[in-house]
Design a protein around this motif. Structure first.
Motif, PDB file in Angstrom:
ATOM      1  N   TRP A  86    -109.106  17.297  -4.847  1.00 27.31           N
ATOM      2  CA  TRP A  86    -108.471  18.565  -4.772  1.00 27.31           C
ATOM      3  C   TRP A  86    -109.299  19.634  -5.654  1.00 27.31           C
ATOM      4  O   TRP A  86    -109.762  20.412  -5.209  1.00 27.31           O
ATOM      5  N   LEU A  87    -109.525  19.068  -7.017  1.00 22.61           N
ATOM      6  CA  LEU A  87    -110.103  19.785  -7.953  1.00 22.61           C
ATOM      7  C   LEU A  87    -111.757  19.918  -7.336  1.00 22.61           C
ATOM      8  O   LEU A  87    -112.360  21.062  -7.450  1.00 22.61           O
ATOM      9  N   PHE A  88    -112.174  18.687  -6.929  1.00 23.53           N
ATOM     10  CA  PHE A  88    -113.636  18.892  -6.439  1.00 23.53           C
ATOM     11  C   PHE A  88    -113.762  19.690  -5.175  1.00 23.53           C
ATOM     12  O   PHE A  88    -114.815  20.694  -5.141  1.00 23.53           O
ATOM     13  N   ALA A  89    -112.921  20.013  -4.372  1.00 28.60           N
ATOM     14  CA  ALA A  89    -112.953  20.592  -3.211  1.00 28.60           C
ATOM     15  C   ALA A  89    -112.895  22.039  -3.461  1.00 28.60           C
ATOM     16  O   ALA A  89    -113.649  22.923  -3.233  1.00 28.60           O
ATOM     17  N   ARG A  90    -112.050  22.376  -4.593  1.00 31.38           N
ATOM     18  CA  ARG A  90    -111.961  23.763  -4.943  1.00 31.38           C
ATOM     19  C   ARG A  90    -113.290  24.214  -5.581  1.00 31.38           C
ATOM     20  O   ARG A  90    -113.710  25.576  -5.399  1.00 31.38           O
ATOM     21  N   ARG A  91    -113.692  23.490  -6.509  1.00 34.21           N
ATOM     22  CA  ARG A  91    -114.933  23.988  -6.989  1.00 34.21           C
ATOM     23  C   ARG A  91    -116.280  23.873  -6.230  1.00 34.21           C
ATOM     24  O   ARG A  91    -117.185  24.553  -6.211  1.00 34.21           O
ATOM     25  N   ARG A  92    -116.125  23.254  -4.999  1.00 38.07           N
ATOM     26  CA  ARG A  92    -117.470  23.163  -4.212  1.00 38.07           C
ATOM     27  C   ARG A  92    -117.006  24.019  -2.911  1.00 38.07           C
ATOM     28  O   ARG A  92    -117.939  24.015  -2.072  1.00 38.07           O
ATOM     29  N   HIS A  93    -115.934  24.593  -2.905  1.00 39.41           N
ATOM     30  CA  HIS A  93    -115.374  25.532  -1.756  1.00 39.41           C
ATOM     31  C   HIS A  93    -115.576  24.734  -0.568  1.00 39.41           C
ATOM     32  O   HIS A  93    -116.196  25.268   0.549  1.00 39.41           O
ATOM     33  N   LYS A  94    -114.879  23.544  -0.436  1.00 43.87           N
ATOM     34  CA  LYS A  94    -114.839  22.768   0.791  1.00 43.87           C
ATOM     35  C   LYS A  94    -113.412  22.641   1.273  1.00 43.87           C
ATOM     36  O   LYS A  94    -112.623  22.720   0.359  1.00 43.87           O
ATOM     37  N   ARG A  95    -113.245  22.529   2.488  1.00 40.42           N
ATOM     38  CA  ARG A  95    -111.899  22.385   2.999  1.00 40.42           C
ATOM     39  C   ARG A  95    -111.231  21.124   2.524  1.00 40.42           C
ATOM     40  O   ARG A  95    -112.127  19.913   2.350  1.00 40.42           O
ATOM     41  N   TRP A  96    -110.150  20.944   2.207  1.00 39.02           N
ATOM     42  CA  TRP A  96    -109.530  19.665   1.815  1.00 39.02           C
ATOM     43  C   TRP A  96    -109.642  18.647   2.610  1.00 39.02           C
ATOM     44  O   TRP A  96    -110.042  17.472   1.990  1.00 39.02           O
ATOM     45  N   PHE A  97    -109.404  18.721   3.970  1.00 38.17           N
ATOM     46  CA  PHE A  97    -109.608  17.467   4.761  1.00 38.17           C
ATOM     47  C   PHE A  97    -110.997  17.084   4.766  1.00 38.17           C
ATOM     48  O   PHE A  97    -111.268  15.951   5.255  1.00 38.17           O
ATOM     49  N   GLU A  98    -111.907  18.161   4.768  1.00 37.85           N
ATOM     50  CA  GLU A  98    -113.556  17.541   4.766  1.00 37.85           C
ATOM     51  C   GLU A  98    -113.746  16.529   3.573  1.00 37.85           C
ATOM     52  O   GLU A  98    -114.460  15.660   3.987  1.00 37.85           O
ATOM     53  N   VAL A  99    -113.229  16.698   2.536  1.00 38.12           N
ATOM     54  CA  VAL A  99    -113.261  16.007   1.392  1.00 38.12           C
ATOM     55  C   VAL A  99    -112.772  14.701   1.756  1.00 38.12           C
ATOM     56  O   VAL A  99    -113.226  13.575   1.597  1.00 38.12           O
ATOM     57  N   THR A 100    -111.485  14.562   2.002  1.00 36.85           N
ATOM     58  CA  THR A 100    -110.648  13.327   2.438  1.00 36.85           C
ATOM     59  C   THR A 100    -111.460  12.383   3.694  1.00 36.85           C
ATOM     60  O   THR A 100    -111.418  11.175   3.488  1.00 36.85           O
ATOM     61  N   ASP A 101    -111.827  13.270   4.574  1.00 35.96           N
ATOM     62  CA  ASP A 101    -112.444  12.628   5.673  1.00 35.96           C
ATOM     63  C   ASP A 101    -113.741  11.951   5.272  1.00 35.96           C
ATOM     64  O   ASP A 101    -114.084  10.851   5.715  1.00 35.96           O
ATOM     65  N   PHE A 102    -114.521  12.436   4.425  1.00 35.19           N
ATOM     66  CA  PHE A 102    -115.699  11.898   3.862  1.00 35.19           C
ATOM     67  C   PHE A 102    -115.397  10.685   3.125  1.00 35.19           C
ATOM     68  O   PHE A 102    -116.028   9.686   3.205  1.00 35.19           O
ATOM     69  N   VAL A 103    -114.507  10.668   2.242  1.00 35.89           N
ATOM     70  CA  VAL A 103    -114.201   9.625   1.178  1.00 35.89           C
ATOM     71  C   VAL A 103    -113.424   8.535   1.797  1.00 35.89           C
ATOM     72  O   VAL A 103    -113.593   7.448   1.300  1.00 35.89           O
ATOM     73  N   ALA A 104    -112.501   8.706   2.677  1.00 34.28           N
ATOM     74  CA  ALA A 104    -111.756   7.661   3.340  1.00 34.28           C
ATOM     75  C   ALA A 104    -112.388   6.402   3.692  1.00 34.28           C
ATOM     76  O   ALA A 104    -111.991   5.185   3.052  1.00 34.28           O
ATOM     77  N   PRO A 105    -113.667   6.423   4.244  1.00 33.20           N
ATOM     78  CA  PRO A 105    -114.251   5.074   4.577  1.00 33.20           C
ATOM     79  C   PRO A 105    -115.039   4.480   3.539  1.00 33.20           C
ATOM     80  O   PRO A 105    -115.247   3.311   3.486  1.00 33.20           O
ATOM     81  N   LEU A 106    -114.986   4.970   2.427  1.00 31.93           N
ATOM     82  CA  LEU A 106    -115.653   4.547   1.115  1.00 31.93           C
ATOM     83  C   LEU A 106    -114.789   3.840   0.270  1.00 31.93           C
ATOM     84  O   LEU A 106    -115.130   3.057  -0.602  1.00 31.93           O
ATOM     85  N   ILE A 107    -113.406   3.845   0.473  1.00 30.60           N
ATOM     86  CA  ILE A 107    -112.490   3.221  -0.245  1.00 30.60           C
ATOM     87  C   ILE A 107    -111.978   1.703  -0.309  1.00 30.60           C
ATOM     88  O   ILE A 107    -111.913   1.009  -1.089  1.00 30.60           O
TER      89      ILE A 107
END
Length: 272
Positions: free
Chosen positions: A114-135
């Motif tokens: 969430w902090l990363f998304a705020r700093r990069r001005h990205k939507r929350w689900f854009e970030v979580t959708d990107f990360v989910a397959p990496l976990i």
């Protein structure tokens, strides 16, 4: 006479660097972080989600490491042994003694992203959708660390592949760490990774990860020995199962919302 499997009783220390003992469990965390970077940069180059660059993965890892470690430890303290750490607060800092919670680490990662998304001005689900397959592969590495340490063993069973953990007792038990490695790690990775190879509605990949992990963890907990200091909780469920239920519910709701939103007619903007 049936062959009985016995846990190999690995030395938890992989090697020494002078006075520093490098433990297998720590190495498994390192493997998880490396896999995150390698797969993340590959995913960024695929350009399935616009606005991502491979260098973003390095920055996310910086946030994620703190989220995993701080959230995992704090989750263990609050979810599993609040009474003990309330009377022994300094022990909460003794990470080398073990004690990490996936659900706490997951919450920590969400806050970090969430902090990363705020700093990069990205939507929350854009970030979580990107990360989910990496976990998932990182989760699998962690479960291998549990197996090497001979911890988080399963409940007694008579199945042919049952394993004796001599540090516990002489009863054959489910090697539940290996079940979790295969399901939380390999199977969940295959499911989410291949699902995410095509463009999906915003939030759908995140929802699938939540639904998939929560379901797998809930099922495996039936063969995993409950923590001795907690036992089974109401309805005969373990703490891990109670913490997984919200993930299953939220994952299903997010996936339904994502597909409903994608099919909802978008308003037409008339020219002036």
């Amino acid at each position: 006479m049936a062959l009985m499997l016995v846990h190999p009783q690995f030395d938890p220390v992989a090697f020494h660097l002078g006075p520093l003992a490098v433990r297998w469990y720590g190495l498994m965390y390192l493997v998880g972080f490396v896999l995150f970077v390698v797969l993340g940069k590959y995913r960024a180059r695929q350009n399935l989600l616009t606005g991502w660059h491979p260098r973003d993965v390095d920055d996310m890892l910086f946030y994620g490491v703190f989220g995993v470690i701080l959230g995992g430890r704090l989750g263990y303290v609050l979810f599993y042994k609040p009474g003990y750490y309330l009377t022994n607060p300094l022990d909460a800092l003794a990470l080398w003694q073990g004690g990490m919670s996936f659900h706490g680490g997951f919450i920590g990662v969400l806050i970090a992203l969430w902090l990363f998304a705020r700093r990069r001005h990205k939507r929350w689900f854009e970030v979580t959708d990107f990360v989910a397959p990496l976990i998932p592969l990182g989760l699998g590495a962690g479960r291998l660390g549990n197996f090497i340490n001979g911890e988080l063993w399963g409940r007694p069973t008579s199945l042919p592949w049952a394993m004796v953990f001599p540090q516990v007792d002489a009863q054959p038990r489910h090697p539940s760490q290996l079940y979790e490695f295969g399901l939380e790690g390999l199977a969940l990775f295959a499911l989410v990774w291949f699902y995410a190879r095509r463009k999906r509605p915003l939030g759908a990949v995140s929802g699938l990860f939540l639904l998939g992990y929560g379901s797998v963890r809930f099922v495996v907990e039936y063969v995993r020995e409950p923590d001795s200091f907690l036992g089974l909780l109401p309805l005969g469920l373990s703490m891990g199962q109670w913490l997984s239920l919200p993930m299953i519910f939220l994952g299903a709701i997010i996936m339904l919302w994502a597909y409903w939103r994608s099919r909802k007619p978008q308003p037409t903007i008339l020219g002036r």
